[in-house]
Scaffold this motif. Sequence first.
Motif, short mmCIF file in Angstrom:
data_model
loop_
_atom_site.label_atom_id
_atom_site.label_comp_id
_atom_site.label_asym_id
_atom_site.label_seq_id
_atom_site.Cartn_x
_atom_site.Cartn_y
_atom_site.Cartn_z
N GLY A 109 0.78 -1.23 0.00
CA GLY A 109 0.00 0.00 0.00
C GLY A 109 0.81 1.28 0.00
O GLY A 109 0.24 2.37 -0.06
N GLY A 110 2.12 1.19 0.05
CA GLY A 110 2.94 2.40 -0.01
C GLY A 110 2.87 3.22 1.27
O GLY A 110 2.19 2.87 2.24
N SER A 111 3.57 4.34 1.26
CA SER A 111 3.64 5.17 2.46
C SER A 111 2.28 5.76 2.83
O SER A 111 2.00 5.99 4.01
N THR A 112 1.44 5.99 1.84
CA THR A 112 0.10 6.52 2.12
C THR A 112 -0.67 5.54 2.99
O THR A 112 -1.36 5.93 3.95
N ALA A 113 -0.56 4.25 2.70
CA ALA A 113 -1.21 3.25 3.54
C ALA A 113 -0.59 3.25 4.93
O ALA A 113 -1.28 3.07 5.94
N PHE A 114 0.73 3.51 4.98
CA PHE A 114 1.37 3.48 6.30
C PHE A 114 0.86 4.59 7.21
O PHE A 114 0.81 4.41 8.43
N TRP A 115 0.46 5.74 6.65
CA TRP A 115 -0.14 6.77 7.51
C TRP A 115 -1.38 6.21 8.20
O TRP A 115 -1.62 6.47 9.38
N ASP A 116 -2.18 5.46 7.46
CA ASP A 116 -3.38 4.87 8.07
C ASP A 116 -3.01 3.76 9.05
O ASP A 116 -3.64 3.61 10.09
N GLU A 128 3.07 19.31 1.39
CA GLU A 128 1.93 18.45 1.09
C GLU A 128 1.98 17.11 1.81
O GLU A 128 0.98 16.62 2.32
N PHE A 129 3.16 16.48 1.83
CA PHE A 129 3.23 15.12 2.37
C PHE A 129 3.11 15.11 3.89
O PHE A 129 2.37 14.30 4.46
N THR A 130 3.79 16.05 4.55
CA THR A 130 3.63 16.14 6.00
C THR A 130 2.19 16.49 6.33
O THR A 130 1.64 16.03 7.33
N HIS A 178 11.59 13.21 6.75
CA HIS A 178 13.04 13.44 6.58
C HIS A 178 13.27 14.38 5.41
O HIS A 178 14.11 15.26 5.45
N ASN A 179 12.48 14.16 4.36
CA ASN A 179 12.55 15.02 3.19
C ASN A 179 11.12 15.33 2.76
O ASN A 179 10.35 14.42 2.50
N GLU A 180 10.76 16.63 2.74
CA GLU A 180 9.43 17.04 2.27
C GLU A 180 9.52 17.16 0.74
O GLU A 180 10.05 18.14 0.20
N THR A 181 9.03 16.13 0.07
CA THR A 181 9.22 15.99 -1.37
C THR A 181 8.54 17.09 -2.17
O THR A 181 8.93 17.37 -3.30
N SER A 182 7.50 17.69 -1.60
CA SER A 182 6.78 18.72 -2.36
C SER A 182 7.55 20.05 -2.40
O SER A 182 7.29 20.88 -3.26
N VAL A 210 9.17 8.92 11.54
CA VAL A 210 9.77 9.73 10.47
C VAL A 210 9.41 9.15 9.10
O VAL A 210 9.72 8.00 8.79
N ASP A 211 8.74 9.99 8.30
CA ASP A 211 8.42 9.63 6.92
C ASP A 211 9.67 9.86 6.08
O ASP A 211 10.04 11.00 5.78
N ALA A 212 10.33 8.77 5.73
CA ALA A 212 11.56 8.86 4.96
C ALA A 212 11.33 8.36 3.53
O ALA A 212 12.26 7.86 2.89
N THR A 213 10.11 8.50 3.05
CA THR A 213 9.77 7.96 1.73
C THR A 213 10.76 8.42 0.67
O THR A 213 11.22 7.61 -0.14
N SER A 214 11.09 9.71 0.68
CA SER A 214 12.05 10.19 -0.32
C SER A 214 13.44 10.44 0.29
O SER A 214 14.41 10.55 -0.45
N PHE A 240 9.40 4.13 4.70
CA PHE A 240 9.60 4.62 3.32
C PHE A 240 8.96 3.67 2.34
O PHE A 240 8.38 2.64 2.73
N ALA A 241 9.03 4.03 1.07
CA ALA A 241 8.49 3.21 -0.01
C ALA A 241 9.61 3.03 -1.04
O ALA A 241 10.56 3.81 -1.04
N PRO A 242 9.52 2.02 -1.90
CA PRO A 242 10.69 1.69 -2.73
C PRO A 242 10.90 2.52 -3.99
O PRO A 242 11.93 2.37 -4.65
N GLN A 243 9.94 3.39 -4.35
CA GLN A 243 10.02 4.02 -5.68
C GLN A 243 10.81 5.32 -5.71
O GLN A 243 10.83 6.00 -6.72
N LYS A 244 11.48 5.66 -4.63
CA LYS A 244 12.24 6.92 -4.62
C LYS A 244 13.73 6.59 -4.41
O LYS A 244 14.39 6.18 -5.35
N GLY A 245 14.23 6.72 -3.19
CA GLY A 245 15.66 6.47 -3.00
C GLY A 245 16.10 5.05 -3.30
O GLY A 245 17.29 4.81 -3.52
C1 PLP Z 1 5.99 10.00 -2.26
C2 PLP Z 1 5.83 10.29 -0.84
C3 PLP Z 1 4.78 9.72 -0.09
C4 PLP Z 1 3.73 8.85 -0.72
O1 PLP Z 1 4.26 7.61 -1.05
P1 PLP Z 1 3.32 6.49 -1.71
O2 PLP Z 1 4.16 5.27 -1.68
O3 PLP Z 1 2.99 6.98 -3.09
O4 PLP Z 1 2.09 6.38 -0.88
C5 PLP Z 1 4.74 10.00 1.25
N1 PLP Z 1 5.64 10.80 1.85
C6 PLP Z 1 6.64 11.37 1.17
C7 PLP Z 1 7.62 12.23 1.89
C8 PLP Z 1 6.78 11.13 -0.19
O5 PLP Z 1 7.78 11.68 -0.88
#
Ligand code: PLP
Length: 373
Positions: free
Chosen positions: A78-85, A103-105, A147-151, A172-176, A193-198
Amino acid sequence: MVPDIRIPADLLPADGRFGSGPSKVRPQHLDALAATGTSLMGTSHRQAPVRSLVARLKEQLTTFFSLPDGYEVVLGVGGSTAFWDVATHGLVERRSQHLVYGEFTGKFATAATAAPWLEEPSLVRGEPGTLVAPEAVAGVDAYAWAHNETSTGVMAPVLRPAGVDDDALVLVDATSGAAGLPVDVAEADVYYFAPQKGFASDGGLWVALMSPRAVERAYRIGASDRHVPAFLDLPTAIDNARKDQTYNTPALATLFLMSAQLEWMLDLGGLDATVARTTASSTALYTWAEQATWATPFVTDPAHRSLVVGTVDLDPAVDCDTVLAVLRAHGVVDADPYRKLGRNQLRVAMFPAVDPDDVAALTRCLDFVAERL
Ligand SMILES: *Cc1c(COP(=O)(O)O)cnc(C)c1O
């Protein structure tokens, strides 16, 4: 209309992918995936080929992040968005604090605000492009930031705040940020974090590095009478991760590509080496933006300028959509700003997979295009 500007081939980056997610996947890893043939894709995630891949991923992450004793690698779909839930259901006991500086925070804060079983969260807000610090508040049992505000391209330190309640968790949301920013994971209870960034893989999974205290909190809430949908149940995810599995079917290619990227990053020299790479890339970008007459780094405080996602404001005379269209016509893609920010801006991903020479080449292409507009 895209202006007819032809960028000479020798100025172009070798790989033109600068998107902040999904981000550049190394072609060598796609070839390695194809080479698995009949041995992985299309086989059961309950059997050895996939379970050994999950086990390997756990080992690689443990080594890469020098995980402190007792920390566990947990993963789910479910990615990081699912992890917030997952976190609002299974980690926040009563009240959370969110640092909101983009936006992400903001999205995690919104999820916690909407959860009727939680108290109104404490929010510390900052303007886009700035950073705010946690504020100790009695009764807050989870402090959350990215950790990094991607927006916006703002990076934040990962440091346990002083003066907070003894049992408060740091989420800590370290998705990016993960893999490209320095970190001592011991300063967080959950670094997710999620795998599609770093990690230069594909989307759809969340991965959480959890402290013993966070694991204990998850089981305690799991044993309470709070209703948690099965898909978001953290104890189930922890139980499955311990058996090298996930609750429901994960994307096998995503796991494979993430593991391949980790192997590559470990061969480079681990987190220190990947941070050296993102530092080289971001130094090239910001040095250029400070010198260019028509571009400026968006984040004013140099200490908050991200090593992994660089934002650069353009002079109103140079329209970012036009610049992006010219670049796209040359295979240089996705350096788009975060749309909701609404700025005449470029946003350049500089994750570990991105070659610092390619970032330097991008700046030369930008100069070439701007001079001809
Ligand atoms: C991309 C991103 C998300 C969302 O990740 P998903 O895997 O698409 O849900 C959450 N937080 C940060 C900081 C992001 O960069």
